[in-house]
Motif scaffolding. Sequence first.
Motif, PDB file in Angstrom:
ATOM      1  N   THR A 110      19.350  10.316   4.967  1.00  0.00           N
ATOM      2  CA  THR A 110      18.059  10.256   4.272  1.00  0.00           C
ATOM      3  C   THR A 110      17.226   9.162   4.914  1.00  0.00           C
ATOM      4  O   THR A 110      17.544   7.987   4.775  1.00  0.00           O
ATOM      5  CB  THR A 110      18.244   9.953   2.775  1.00  0.00           C
ATOM      6  N   ARG A 111      16.188   9.541   5.591  1.00  0.00           N
ATOM      7  CA  ARG A 111      15.355   8.575   6.318  1.00  0.00           C
ATOM      8  C   ARG A 111      14.603   7.690   5.320  1.00  0.00           C
ATOM      9  O   ARG A 111      13.701   8.140   4.625  1.00  0.00           O
ATOM     10  CB  ARG A 111      14.373   9.332   7.216  1.00  0.00           C
ATOM     11  N   PHE A 112      14.994   6.423   5.225  1.00  0.00           N
ATOM     12  CA  PHE A 112      14.341   5.538   4.275  1.00  0.00           C
ATOM     13  C   PHE A 112      13.787   4.278   4.940  1.00  0.00           C
ATOM     14  O   PHE A 112      13.059   3.512   4.314  1.00  0.00           O
ATOM     15  CB  PHE A 112      15.307   5.139   3.151  1.00  0.00           C
ATOM     16  N   VAL A 113      14.154   4.036   6.209  1.00  0.00           N
ATOM     17  CA  VAL A 113      13.663   2.853   6.899  1.00  0.00           C
ATOM     18  C   VAL A 113      13.599   3.158   8.388  1.00  0.00           C
ATOM     19  O   VAL A 113      14.342   4.000   8.908  1.00  0.00           O
ATOM     20  CB  VAL A 113      14.587   1.637   6.635  1.00  0.00           C
ATOM     21  N   LYS A 171      14.483  -0.142  -0.194  1.00  0.00           N
ATOM     22  CA  LYS A 171      14.067   1.132   0.381  1.00  0.00           C
ATOM     23  C   LYS A 171      15.163   2.192   0.273  1.00  0.00           C
ATOM     24  O   LYS A 171      14.877   3.384   0.198  1.00  0.00           O
ATOM     25  CB  LYS A 171      13.656   0.944   1.850  1.00  0.00           C
ATOM     26  N   SER A 172      16.421   1.751   0.275  1.00  0.00           N
ATOM     27  CA  SER A 172      17.532   2.703   0.189  1.00  0.00           C
ATOM     28  C   SER A 172      17.906   3.051  -1.252  1.00  0.00           C
ATOM     29  O   SER A 172      18.781   3.885  -1.472  1.00  0.00           O
ATOM     30  CB  SER A 172      18.764   2.138   0.904  1.00  0.00           C
ATOM     31  N   HIS A 173      17.287   2.400  -2.212  1.00  0.00           N
ATOM     32  CA  HIS A 173      17.530   2.732  -3.625  1.00  0.00           C
ATOM     33  C   HIS A 173      16.826   4.045  -3.959  1.00  0.00           C
ATOM     34  O   HIS A 173      15.716   4.303  -3.502  1.00  0.00           O
ATOM     35  CB  HIS A 173      16.987   1.605  -4.509  1.00  0.00           C
ATOM     36  N   PRO A 174      17.434   4.922  -4.761  1.00  0.00           N
ATOM     37  CA  PRO A 174      18.676   4.759  -5.524  1.00  0.00           C
ATOM     38  C   PRO A 174      19.915   5.361  -4.849  1.00  0.00           C
ATOM     39  O   PRO A 174      21.016   5.198  -5.358  1.00  0.00           O
ATOM     40  CB  PRO A 174      18.382   5.510  -6.811  1.00  0.00           C
ATOM     41  N   GLN A 175      19.753   6.054  -3.714  1.00  0.00           N
ATOM     42  CA  GLN A 175      20.888   6.789  -3.168  1.00  0.00           C
ATOM     43  C   GLN A 175      21.954   5.877  -2.582  1.00  0.00           C
ATOM     44  O   GLN A 175      23.148   6.118  -2.761  1.00  0.00           O
ATOM     45  CB  GLN A 175      20.427   7.779  -2.097  1.00  0.00           C
ATOM     46  N   SER A 177      21.775   2.166  -2.576  1.00  0.00           N
ATOM     47  CA  SER A 177      21.868   0.826  -3.167  1.00  0.00           C
ATOM     48  C   SER A 177      21.559   0.902  -4.653  1.00  0.00           C
ATOM     49  O   SER A 177      20.588   1.557  -5.053  1.00  0.00           O
ATOM     50  CB  SER A 177      20.884  -0.148  -2.499  1.00  0.00           C
ATOM     51  N   SER A 178      22.373   0.230  -5.440  1.00  0.00           N
ATOM     52  CA  SER A 178      22.118   0.176  -6.880  1.00  0.00           C
ATOM     53  C   SER A 178      21.018  -0.838  -7.156  1.00  0.00           C
ATOM     54  O   SER A 178      20.777  -1.763  -6.373  1.00  0.00           O
ATOM     55  CB  SER A 178      23.390  -0.217  -7.638  1.00  0.00           C
ATOM     56  N   LEU A 179      20.368  -0.675  -8.286  1.00  0.00           N
ATOM     57  CA  LEU A 179      19.300  -1.597  -8.664  1.00  0.00           C
ATOM     58  C   LEU A 179      19.854  -3.002  -8.896  1.00  0.00           C
ATOM     59  O   LEU A 179      19.193  -4.002  -8.602  1.00  0.00           O
ATOM     60  CB  LEU A 179      18.593  -1.098  -9.926  1.00  0.00           C
ATOM     61  N   CYS A 180      21.089  -3.073  -9.378  1.00  0.00           N
ATOM     62  CA  CYS A 180      21.724  -4.375  -9.594  1.00  0.00           C
ATOM     63  C   CYS A 180      21.916  -5.106  -8.269  1.00  0.00           C
ATOM     64  O   CYS A 180      21.633  -6.308  -8.163  1.00  0.00           O
ATOM     65  CB  CYS A 180      23.068  -4.181 -10.301  1.00  0.00           C
ATOM     66  N   ALA A 181      22.396  -4.385  -7.243  1.00  0.00           N
ATOM     67  CA  ALA A 181      22.586  -5.006  -5.925  1.00  0.00           C
ATOM     68  C   ALA A 181      21.249  -5.462  -5.350  1.00  0.00           C
ATOM     69  O   ALA A 181      21.147  -6.545  -4.761  1.00  0.00           O
ATOM     70  CB  ALA A 181      23.270  -4.023  -4.986  1.00  0.00           C
TER      71      ALA A 181
END
Length: 263
Positions: A110-113, A171-175, A177-181
């Motif tokens: 998933t292209r996020f960055v 940028k990689s949230h939510p797939q 990275s968790s919001l907590c991290a």
Amino acid sequence: MPGGGERQPLIPRGRRWRWQQQQHRMPCCTQGAAFVPTLLVVWSSASFIISYVIAVLEGHVEPLFPYISDTGAKPPESGIFGFMINISAFLGAVTMYARYLIVKEQNEVTRFVSPCFNLLSLFVGWIGCVGMGIVASFQELAVPAVHDGGALLAFMSGALYIVLQTVISYKSHPQWSSLCACHTRLFFCVMTWVAIIPMIACASLVSITKIEWNPGEKDYVFHFVSAICEWVVAFSFVFFFLTFIGDFQGVTIRISTELHGNL
């Protein structure tokens, strides 16, 4: 078996339950490649603490917030400090490269960055590791200009690295990275920058390079504030890498060897 499927080996119910319990009991730091950032955090923390304890016991520094470099300026702690910090720099470079590869693989799904952004983060982190190596190899009292330059390089590059990694995380949230991290990394990022600015400002106002300080001396306040901020920045870096453990749990590190030519 009905349906033509392959027969699966049967595991006794009690044994299956115990196996599942053992899987759940596995420490998170031993799953996948999570041992890499864990080792970095443990080793780096030990590097600071061991040299500090020895320096205090030997009477080389005051117990109340010396500079980190002061705890490794005189033997015998200087040898331990240099050795352990060099290993920390190496472990940091390995961890950063593994993190780069993880983000690269995720980004292909998933292209996020931008790939260049990910590569920039790696190079900035490696520059910080080079700075750590300079700090470890050039003692504060022997070559203060080189030592201070390495420290500035390590701190500024490290602070920029965790900013870039925090951006990648959001940028990689939510797939991925968790919001907590993401929020935890942002917290350590803010802590670093809140401390690094007064650290550099106060250190630049200290007019003399020395290890033993007494309250009431000229520039003591600048030294004290700068030293406190330095410890905050250092452990903010260290604890930032704890947040990588979750990302490394699903990763396997494999070394392959190929022989070329006739044997």
